[in-house]
Design an enzyme around this catalytic site. Structure first.
Site, short mmCIF file in Angstrom:
data_model
loop_
_atom_site.label_atom_id
_atom_site.label_comp_id
_atom_site.label_asym_id
_atom_site.label_seq_id
_atom_site.Cartn_x
_atom_site.Cartn_y
_atom_site.Cartn_z
N ASP A 60 0.86 -0.96 0.15
CA ASP A 60 0.04 0.00 -0.04
C ASP A 60 0.84 1.31 -0.10
O ASP A 60 1.90 1.29 0.75
CB ASP A 60 -0.96 -0.04 1.13
CG ASP A 60 -2.13 0.88 1.10
OD1 ASP A 60 -3.24 0.31 1.11
OD2 ASP A 60 -1.94 2.09 0.87
N ASP A 94 4.40 1.13 -4.18
CA ASP A 94 3.16 1.80 -5.00
C ASP A 94 3.15 0.75 -6.30
O ASP A 94 4.03 0.13 -6.68
CB ASP A 94 3.88 3.08 -5.69
CG ASP A 94 2.80 3.70 -6.39
OD1 ASP A 94 2.17 3.22 -7.30
OD2 ASP A 94 2.10 4.85 -5.82
N SER A 160 -16.52 -2.51 -9.75
CA SER A 160 -17.78 -1.84 -9.29
C SER A 160 -18.91 -1.60 -9.86
O SER A 160 -18.87 -1.95 -11.27
CB SER A 160 -16.90 -0.20 -8.91
OG SER A 160 -18.29 0.41 -8.81
N TYR A 186 -13.52 7.64 -13.09
CA TYR A 186 -13.43 6.76 -12.27
C TYR A 186 -13.96 5.53 -12.67
O TYR A 186 -13.51 4.34 -12.67
CB TYR A 186 -14.04 7.04 -10.86
CG TYR A 186 -14.08 5.94 -9.89
CD1 TYR A 186 -12.76 5.05 -9.39
CD2 TYR A 186 -15.19 5.23 -9.63
CE1 TYR A 186 -13.07 4.00 -8.67
CE2 TYR A 186 -15.56 4.07 -8.85
CZ TYR A 186 -14.41 3.44 -8.24
OH TYR A 186 -14.40 2.41 -7.56
N LYS A 190 -12.43 1.60 -14.15
CA LYS A 190 -12.83 0.29 -13.95
C LYS A 190 -13.20 -0.53 -14.78
O LYS A 190 -12.81 -1.69 -14.91
CB LYS A 190 -13.85 0.48 -12.69
CG LYS A 190 -13.54 1.23 -11.17
CD LYS A 190 -12.86 0.19 -10.45
CE LYS A 190 -11.62 0.47 -9.72
NZ LYS A 190 -11.07 -0.45 -8.81
N ASN A 235 -16.91 11.02 0.45
CA ASN A 235 -17.74 11.07 -0.74
C ASN A 235 -18.87 10.27 -0.70
O ASN A 235 -19.80 10.40 -1.44
CB ASN A 235 -16.64 10.33 -1.65
CG ASN A 235 -15.76 11.40 -2.07
OD1 ASN A 235 -16.11 12.66 -2.76
ND2 ASN A 235 -14.52 10.83 -2.17
N ASN A 236 -18.90 9.09 0.42
CA ASN A 236 -19.64 8.27 0.32
C ASN A 236 -20.76 8.55 1.55
O ASN A 236 -20.38 9.30 2.36
CB ASN A 236 -19.26 6.92 0.71
CG ASN A 236 -18.45 6.30 -0.58
OD1 ASN A 236 -18.75 6.91 -1.76
ND2 ASN A 236 -17.63 5.34 -0.49
N1 LIG Z 1 -15.32 1.70 -1.14
C1 LIG Z 1 -16.52 1.49 -2.28
O1 LIG Z 1 -17.43 2.08 -2.17
C2 LIG Z 1 -16.04 0.75 -3.46
C3 LIG Z 1 -17.10 0.36 -4.28
C4 LIG Z 1 -16.64 -0.33 -5.49
C5 LIG Z 1 -15.45 -0.79 -5.80
N2 LIG Z 1 -14.30 -0.35 -4.81
C6 LIG Z 1 -12.95 -0.58 -5.23
O2 LIG Z 1 -12.39 -1.40 -4.13
C7 LIG Z 1 -10.98 -1.08 -4.04
C8 LIG Z 1 -10.70 -0.72 -2.57
O3 LIG Z 1 -11.80 0.38 -2.30
P1 LIG Z 1 -11.40 1.02 -0.69
O4 LIG Z 1 -12.96 1.54 -0.31
O5 LIG Z 1 -11.08 -0.14 0.42
O6 LIG Z 1 -10.40 2.16 -0.86
P2 LIG Z 1 -9.33 2.69 0.20
O7 LIG Z 1 -8.99 4.22 -0.46
O8 LIG Z 1 -9.71 2.67 1.51
O9 LIG Z 1 -8.07 1.63 -0.18
C9 LIG Z 1 -7.27 1.72 -1.35
C10 LIG Z 1 -5.90 1.58 -0.81
O10 LIG Z 1 -5.32 1.52 -1.89
C11 LIG Z 1 -3.99 2.34 -1.65
N3 LIG Z 1 -3.51 2.97 -2.92
C12 LIG Z 1 -4.06 3.73 -3.76
N4 LIG Z 1 -3.34 3.94 -4.72
C13 LIG Z 1 -2.15 3.12 -4.71
C14 LIG Z 1 -0.87 2.76 -5.56
N5 LIG Z 1 -0.67 3.41 -6.45
N6 LIG Z 1 -0.20 1.77 -4.94
C15 LIG Z 1 -0.35 1.16 -3.70
N7 LIG Z 1 -1.17 1.49 -2.97
C16 LIG Z 1 -2.39 2.38 -3.29
C17 LIG Z 1 -4.51 3.45 -0.91
O11 LIG Z 1 -3.43 3.97 0.11
C18 LIG Z 1 -5.36 2.72 0.26
O12 LIG Z 1 -5.11 2.35 1.52
C19 LIG Z 1 -10.70 -0.14 -4.83
O13 LIG Z 1 -10.10 -0.61 -6.22
C20 LIG Z 1 -12.23 0.63 -5.43
O14 LIG Z 1 -12.26 1.00 -6.50
C21 LIG Z 1 -14.62 0.44 -3.60
C1 LIG Z 2 0.22 6.95 -3.95
O1 LIG Z 2 -0.49 6.68 -5.41
C2 LIG Z 2 -1.35 7.82 -5.43
C3 LIG Z 2 -2.24 7.30 -6.59
O2 LIG Z 2 -1.56 7.57 -7.90
C4 LIG Z 2 -0.77 8.99 -5.56
O3 LIG Z 2 -1.47 10.16 -5.97
C5 LIG Z 2 0.04 9.48 -4.48
O4 LIG Z 2 0.81 10.72 -4.50
C6 LIG Z 2 1.16 8.21 -4.13
N1 LIG Z 2 1.64 8.52 -2.81
C7 LIG Z 2 2.80 8.37 -2.45
C8 LIG Z 2 3.12 8.54 -0.87
O5 LIG Z 2 3.65 7.91 -3.28
#
Ligand SMILES: NC(=O)c1ccc[n+]([C@@H]2O[C@H](COP(=O)([O-])OP(=O)(O)OC[C@H]3O[C@@H](n4cnc5c(N)ncnc54)[C@H](O)[C@@H]3O)[C@@H](O)[C@H]2O)c1
Ligand SMILES: *[C@@H]1O[C@H](CO)[C@@H](O)[C@H](O)[C@H]1NC(C)=O
Ligand SMILES: *[C@@H]1O[C@H](CO)[C@@H](O)[C@H](O)[C@H]1NC(C)=O
Length: 376
Positions: A60, A94, A160, A186, A190, A235-236
């Site tokens: 993450d 990342d 989604s 968004y 997906k 947002n939700n």
């Molecule tokens: N929450 C919802 O309502 C919902 C609904 C449908 C689909 N989804 C999908 O489910 C997944 C998880 O959603 P969530 O609600 O847990 O979101 P969230 O933001 O809580 O979790 C996503 C995590 O991914 C990490 N992340 C983002 N970009 C990254 C990157 N480039 N590299 C590594 N880590 C990265 C973030 O730090 C975060 O901890 C997403 O793909 C989202 O599109 C969510």
């Molecule tokens: C993690 O990824 C998100 C999504 O691309 C980006 O916006 C953000 O800057 C990154 N954060 C870090 C700490 O690298």
């Protein structure tokens, strides 16, 4: 049957039971890479994985989950470890960082990937479409390239219900067209990612892909120690309602009171986060089964639609607090009613959502009350 036949068939049954047990033990020794595992859905899924003895490696980049400092695990995962009494391997990596991913796949022998990492704000995606495509689409493609190089071919993808766009019919089945009339980047990110995942299975029969189309995940682990903790203004609906209940925000804006629904507010299929997490476990079981080939898609929802006002009332019941709200105009791109036909997951994954809106609200409130400022 003669006694000998009885004895033989008895032995066969016992052997089958032993084989099945050995298979499921071996299954649970598998190592699962969870991307975005520090986030809301990821952290709840990691709980279920650990409870079933899977080994879990999380990456993450901490963009939407809180860690006291970048060298530490996110707070959510520390609490997951406390809850389950088991450890998680964590890397601040990342999904776009090829070199770091390569190293990880060399160190760990990964059996499957559950891919949550993504940006997920509809409104932000309208302002920063390129960031969404870069992170969600190119990021996933990068992950797939590294997986292929290391011969890891199993992936469960967080899709989604937004990929369905404006519903042509309800409830939404997996056969409903996707990619049409999508109202924001968004949703398109997906959809495009789903198409990439389908395409790769067509050219290489090793791939095993499950696309899970989530409806509206809400709630928290019943312990109240992990839950949804958005960095920005939520947002939700649910995190917003609960922040109003706890006094962090003064009132809820309800976008639109003139939709063609029973009370004029939007209708959604809310699903308890623990049910959703268990859905991933069932998908893993499916993807590891011998017969599985190519790609499959499943809706994860309850199949029931509740309006925004239904949820406000349920939350008031659960919390014993009044939720101040105000009607404002519709948000562009919002749809009046969305709910799932979840029968395919029932048939093929043996999965069904068990928890109703009262439990969703009670567990959200339990988390919010114990953690008024989330993980901070
Ligand atoms: N929450 C919802 O309502 C919902 C609904 C449908 C689909 N989804 C999908 O489910 C997944 C998880 O959603 P969530 O609600 O847990 O979101 P969230 O933001 O809580 O979790 C996503 C995590 O991914 C990490 N992340 C983002 N970009 C990254 C990157 N480039 N590299 C590594 N880590 C990265 C973030 O730090 C975060 O901890 C997403 O793909 C989202 O599109 C969510
Ligand atoms: C993690 O990824 C998100 C999504 O691309 C980006 O916006 C953000 O800057 C990154 N954060 C870090 C700490 O690298
Ligand atoms: C997980 O492992 C523990 C022992 O470490 C065992 O008691 C438990 O039954 C296992 N659970 C499952 C679901 O296999």
């Amino acid at each position: 049957m003669t006694p000998t036949e009885k004895c033989i068939s008895g032995t066969i049954i016992i052997l089958l039971i032993i084989a099945d047990t050995l298979y499921s033990i071996a299954d649970n020794r598998k190592t699962i890479l969870v991307t975005g595992g520090g986030g809301y859905i990821g952290s709840h899924t990691v709980v279920e994985l650990l409870n079933r003895n899977y080994s879990v490696v999380v990456i993450d980049n901490l963009s939407n989950c809180y860690a006291r400092n970048p060298s530490e695990k996110p707070e959510s995962l520390k609490r997951v470890e406390d809850l389950t009494g088991r450890g998680v391997v964590f890397y601040d990596v990342d999904i776009r960082n090829t070199a770091a991913l390569e190293k990880l796949f060399q160190i760990h022998s990964i059996d499957a990937v559950i891919h949550f990492a993504a940006l997920k704000s509809v409104s932000e995606s309208v302002e920063k479409p390129a960031d969404y495509y870069e992170n969600n689409v190119a990021g996933t493609n990068n992950l797939l390239q590294v997986m292929k190089k290391h011969k890891v071919y199993c992936i469960i993808y967080s899709s989604s219900a937004t990929v369905y766009g404006e519903p042509e019919f309800l409830p939404l089945t997996e056969r409903h067209p996707t990619g049409q009339k999508l109202t924001n980047p968004y949703g398109r990110s997906k959809y495009f990612t789903e198409e990439i995942l389908k395409d790769i299975t067509a050219t290489n029969s090793e791939w095993r892909v499950i696309l899970l189309r989530y409806f509206n995940p809400v709630g928290a682990h019943p312990s109240g120690s992990i839950g949804e903790d958005p960095f920005d203004i939520p947002n939700n609906l649910m995190p917003y309602i609960s922040q109003v209940a706890v006094g962090r925000r003064s009132k809820l804006n309800i976008f639109g009171s003139d939709y063609p629904t029973k009370d004029g507010t939007g209708v959604r299929d809310f699903i308890h986060i623990s049910d959703l997490a268990v859905g991933h476990l069932r998908a893993l079981k499916k993807i590891f089964s011998n017969k599985f080939k190519g790609w499959k898609v499943y809706n994860l929802g309850t199949g029931k639609g509740y309006s925004v006002l239904d949820m406000v009332k349920a939350f008031e019941r659960a919390s014993g607090r009044r939720i101040n709200y105000e009607f404002t105009k519709r948000r562009p791109g919002d749809i009046s009613a969305v709910y799932a036909d979840a029968s395919l997951a029932k048939r093929e994954l043996n999965w069904k959502a068990e928890k109703g809106i009262d439990e969703m609200c009670e567990d959200t409130w339990n988390w919010q009350r114990r953690n008024p400022n989330g993980y901070r």
